[in-house]
Motif scaffolding. Structure first.
Motif: not given
Length: 756
Positions: A173-189
Motif C-alpha cells: 500500500x505504499x502510496x496507494x492513494x485510497x488507502x484506508x481502514x475501518x478506523x480512518x476511512x469511509x463506511x457503508x450504512x
C-alpha cells in the motif's frame, strides 16, 4: 568504475498503479541512487549508478513493470552525477502541461480479497480495502498528478497504521492513494427510503442487506462509479417488480454472480469469456444460457444470452455469497443517466428501491459498467466504460487537439492529444435533459484532467442533434462529419488503417448529405473523405419517428410498395392484425406527409420482424431486430431473391424481392424461425455481393464493418464469413462499440486529418 547519471522521463499508464514503489525497489536492487517523482506529464527519475547497473535498471522499467502499468515511452537524457547517496520518492511535481495518463478503476486484487475475508486481518470485512494493484482510480480522481489530495479520499485522514503502510516502500500500500481502514476511512450504512438507518456497522450492514435481498427487496447500492439497483435474480416476482418500477418493460437485466462457479451453473462459458469475466476490468459479459439455467424468466425474456459479471469491489464480495446471483442494473429510471450523488439518488430512486446501501466516499465521475461479448475469439464491445475508460486508443499518427462531440444516442465524446484518443464513458441518450447536463460536466472534467484546449470541434451533420448544437456554442472552428463516414473511420483508427477501405456502415438512422436518412451504406472511405458507392433501397417511414417505435408501419409500407393496393388481399396474419387507422396512415405516407425517406438497415430488420409477427411495437432501441435474431436461432437460412441495380454511379440493393419471398413463404405457413434465418442470410449475401462488386471496380481488398446492426452477431458472422471466402480482409471494432458509442472516435480522426 565511474558512475553515470541520467534523467528519465516516462509516459504511459503509470500513476496510481504502484509504479513509483516499483521504481524505488528496482533502484535498491540495482544499487541506483537518485529519486523518482510523479509529475503532471508522467514520471520523472534521476538515476545514478554503474553503467551496467544503470542499463539493467532502465531495461527493467518496462520489462518488469507492475501488472496495471503501461509504459509508453522512456526518454533518456545523460547528465553529470550529482553525488546522491540514496534513492528517494520525491513529492509529486507540478507542471503546466498535464499529460500523465489516469488509470481506469480496477477490480479488487486477490491479495486484498484474501485480507477482506481473513478474520485475523485488521481490514476483515472492510468494504473499501484496496492497494496499489486495485481499487478506485478514475471515478475518484479530481485532478492530476494522481495524489490523495486530488481525489475524493482527501477528506479521510489516514490513521497511524495506514500512514505507516503508505510511507513504507516495501508495503503493498505504499502510496496507494485510497488507502484506508475501518478506523480512518469511509463506511457503508443501510437506510430506508426515508433515510432512517437500518444498520450502520459494516458487518451488520451487509448481513442485513443480504437478508433483505433474500426476501425480495429492491436495494439501491452505491458502488464504484454510481448506484446500482439490485434484486434477487432467482425471484421472478422481485424481478418483475423491479421492471415495473424502473419502467423497463423488456430490455434484459445484467446479473452479478458471487463466483465464476455460480455463472457456470447457469451459463455456458468458454475460455475467452472466462478471461473477460475475471479480468481486472470486470465487464458485463454476454454469455449463452446453459441447459440448467434457472434464473427468473423476466430477467432476459426470450433471449438465449444473459449479461453476467463478477464482483469488482470489496462491498460486492461482502454482499454476495459464492452461489448468489443478483440483478445489478444501472441506478436510474430508463433513459436517465445513472445516479451517483446521494441527494440525486434519493430523489430519483426512492420510487424504485425499498432500501439504500450507501457510503460516504464521493464519486467524482459517474461510470457505468462496460458490456462486452466475444466475437471471433476476441472482445467486441457493446458499451465501453468502467474498467477501460480513460485509457486511450492509440492512433497511427499524431493529431491536433480535437473535441469530437459524438452523436445523439449511446453518446460518447472524444478528445485527442498527439497519438492518443480519449473516449469518454458511456453517456447515454442526449434527448434526456439530465443526461445532457451530465455530458457537459464530463467534457469539462476530461478537458481538465487532460489539460486540453481543443483547437477544433467535430460534430455530426444532423442539425438537430443536441451534441451538434452544443458544438456550435463553443466558439471554435467546427468540422461537421457525416455519420456513417465517422463509423467507418472509427474502425480504421483502431486498426491504424490510412489507405482507402470499403466501409459497410449499417445502422438505424444517420443524417445523409442529400437530406435523407441514411443507414445502409457502402462507402469507399479514407480518413479525410468518402464516396457513397452504394446503399440499400429507400423506404418511407410512415409517421416519421413513430415508424421506428412501431415497426408495423414499415412492413405496411413495404407491402404497398411490392403489391400495390392489392396487398390487402394477401393471406397474412400481419394484415389481419393491422390496427385501426392504418388506411389514413398509408394515404398520408403516399402523399409524403410526415414520411421521410430512409435506407437504414436497422429499419429493414424492423420491417421483417413486424411482417413475421415477431415484434410490432418496441419498448427499447433495437428490440425488434434483437428478437428477430433470436427467432432465427437453430434454423439454417436459405438465400431468397434480391436485386442489385446501378443508378447514378451507385449500386442499390433492392430488398423488395426478399420481402416478397417472405410473404410467399408465410402464405405457405413456413415456420417463422426458418423465415427469420432466411432474412438474415439473404441480406448478408446481398451485402457481400455489393461489397465484392465495389472491390472489383476499385481494387480495394480491405473492408470495415460498423454501425449498430453489426451488433447482431448472427448477421455479423455471416457477413464476415462470406467476405473472407472471397479473399477480402475484414476489420471489426475491437476497442470501441460498433454502435454510436464509437462514433466520436471516427469524428475525431476525420476532423484531425482535415485540420492538419
Amino acid at each position: 568504475m565511474t558512475c553515470k547519471a541520467v534523467n528519465l522521463h516516462i509516459t504511459g499508464m503509470i500513476q496510481g498503479v504502484g509504479f513509483r514503489p516499483f521504481v524505488y525497489n528496482l533502484a535498491r536492487y540495482w544499487g541506483i541512487k537518485g529519486w523518482v517523482s510523479n509529475t503532471a506529464r508522467g514520471v520523472d527519475i534521476r538515476a545514478e549508478g554503474l553503467p551496467a547497473s544503470l542499463d539493467a535498471f532502465i531495461a527493467a522499467l518496462k520489462s518488469q513493470a507492475p501488472p496495471l502499468a503501461v509504459v509508453d515511452t522512456i526518454a533518456v537524457n545523460h547528465c553529470k552525477p550529482g553525488g546522491y547517496t540514496d534513492f528517494a520518492i520525491k513529492p509529486s511535481g507540478n507542471s503546466e502541461v498535464k499529460t500523465a495518463l489516469v488509470s481506469p478503476d480496477v477490480a479488487t486484487c486477490p491479495a486484498c480479497r484474501e485480507e477482506l475475508l481473513n478474520p485475523a486481518d485488521r481490514r476483515y470485512h472492510y468494504p473499501f480495502i484496496n492497494c496499489t494493484n486495485c481499487g478506485p482510480r478514475f471515478s475518484i480522481i479530481q485532478d492530476i498528478p494522481y495524489d490523495r489530495r486530488a481525489t475524493t479520499m482527501q477528506q479521510f485522514t489516514m490513521c497511524p497504521d495506514c500512514q505507516a503502510e503508505y510511507d513504507n516502500p516495501a508495503n503493498r500500500r505504499f502510496h496507494a492513494q485510497p488507502n484506508a481502514c475501518p478506523a480512518c476511512g469511509p463506511g457503508y450504512r443501510l437506510v430506508d427510503t426515508n433515510g432512517r438507518q437500518v444498520a450502520v456497522r459494516d458487518q451488520d450492514v451487509f448481513a442485513v442487506a443480504k437478508s433483505l435481498l433474500a426476501e425480495g427487496a429492491i436495494l439501491a447500492i452505491k458502488g464504484l462509479g454510481g448506484y446500482h439497483l439490485a434484486v434477487n435474480a432467482k425471484e421472478e416476482a422481485a424481478v418483475k417488480r423491479l421492471r415495473t418500477r424502473k419502467l423497463r418493460e423488456a430490455k434484459p437485466f445484467a446479473v452479478m454472480a458471487g463466483s465464476l462457479a455460480a455463472v457456470k451453473l447457469q451459463c455456458n462459458v468458454d475460455t475467452k469469456e472466462e478471461a473477460l469475466l475475471t479480468s481486472q476490468a470486470r465487464p458485463i459479459v454476454l454469455v449463452k444460457k446453459g441447459a440448467d439455467y434457472h434464473l427468473a424468466d423476466s430477467l432476459a425474456p426470450g433471449n438465449p444470452y444473459v449479461g453476467v459479471m463478477l464482483p469488482y469491489t470489496p462491498a460486492h464480495y461482502l454482499l454476495l455469497d459464492e452461489e448468489d446471483m443478483v440483478v445489478m442494473t444501472s441506478g436510474n429510471v430508463s433513459d436517465e443517466p445513472i445516479a451517483y450523488q446521494d441527494k440525486d439518488a434519493f430523489e430519483r430512486l426512492s420510487i424504485i428501491a425499498d432500501y439504500f446501501l450507501l457510503h460516504n466516499r464521493d464519486i467524482h465521475c459517474r461510470t457505468e459498467d462496460s458490456v462486452v461479448r466475444v466475437v471471433k475469439e476476441e472482445p467486441y464491445f457493446i458499451r465501453r466504460s468502467r474498467g477501460y475508460v480513460p485509457a486511450p486508443v492509440r492512433l497511427a499518427q499524431p493529431l491536433p487537439p480535437v473535441l469530437a462531440v459524438g452523436g445523439e444516442l449511446k453518446n460518447t465524446f472524444c478528445l485527442t492529444r498527439g497519438r492518443q484518443a480519449f473516449i469518454s464513458c458511456h453517456i447515454g441518450d442526449l434527448a434526456n435533459l439530465s443526461t445532457y447536463h451530465s455530458y457537459i460536466e464530463a467534457i469539462n472534467h476530461f478537458k481538465k484532467l487532460l489539460a486540453l484546449s481543443p483547437e477544433v470541434v467535430a460534430c455530426d451533420l444532423h442539425p438537430e442533434y443536441l451534441s451538434t448544437k452544443y458544438a456550435l456554442t463553443l466558439g471554435l472552428p467546427i468540422i461537421p462529419v457525416q455519420h456513417h463516414h465517422a463509423h467507418i473511420a472509427a474502425v480504421m483508427a483502431e486498426h491504424h488503417l490510412t489507405e482507402p477501405v470499403i466501409g459497410l456502415a449499417f445502422d438505424g438512422t444517420g443524417y445523409g448529405e442529400d437530406g435523407t436518412l441514411w443507414g445502409g451504406e457502402f462507402l469507399v472511405a479514407d480518413l479525410k473523405g468518402y464516396r457513397r458507392s452504394g446503399h440499400l433501397g429507400y423506404l418511407r417511414l410512415p409517421g416519421g419517428e413513430n415508424a421506428i417505435r412501431e415497426p408495423w408501419r414499415l412492413a405496411l409500407w413495404l407491402l404497398k410498395e411490392i403489391y400495390g393496393q392489392d396487398f390487402i388481399n394477401l393471406n397474412l396474419p400481419f394484415i389481419r392484425q393491422l390496427p385501426a387507422g392504418w388506411e389514413l396512415l398509408l394515404t398520408a405516407a403516399e402523399k409524403g406527409v410526415n414520411a421521410p425517406l430512409a435506407d437504414g438497415a436497422g429499419r429493414i430488420f424492423d420491417a421483417a420482424a413486424a411482417l413475421l409477427g415477431v415484434r410490432q411495437v418496441i419498448t427499447y432501441e433495437g428490440q425488434a431486430a434483437i428478437e428477430l435474431e433470436q427467432a432465427a436461432q437453430g434454423a439454417n437460412g436459405r438465400v431468397l431473391p434480391y436485386d442489385i441495380v446501378s443508378k447514378n454511379g451507385q449500386l442499390i440493393l433492392d430488398y423488395k424481392p426478399l420481402f416478397a419471398g417472405l410473404c410467399h413463404a408465410l402464405q405457405q405457413e413456413t415456420a417463422i424461425s426458418q423465415l427469420a434465418a432466411d432474412f438474415h442470410i439473404t441480406l448478408a449475401a446481398a451485402a457481400c455481393e455489393v461489397a465484392r462488386k465495389i472491390s472489383q471496380a476499385t481494387g480495394i481488398k480491405k473492408v470495415a464493418l460498423s454501425g449498430g446492426v453489426f451488433q447482431n452477431i448472427t448477421f455479423l458472422t455471416q457477413v464476415v464469413g462470406m467476405l473472407m471466402q472471397h479473399d477480402l480482409i475484414v476489420y471489426l471494432h475491437r476497442q470501441t462499440p460498433a454502435n454510436d458509442g464509437g462514433l466520436s472516435l471516427g469524428q475525431a480522426v476525420i476532423a484531425g486529418e482535415r485540420s492538419r
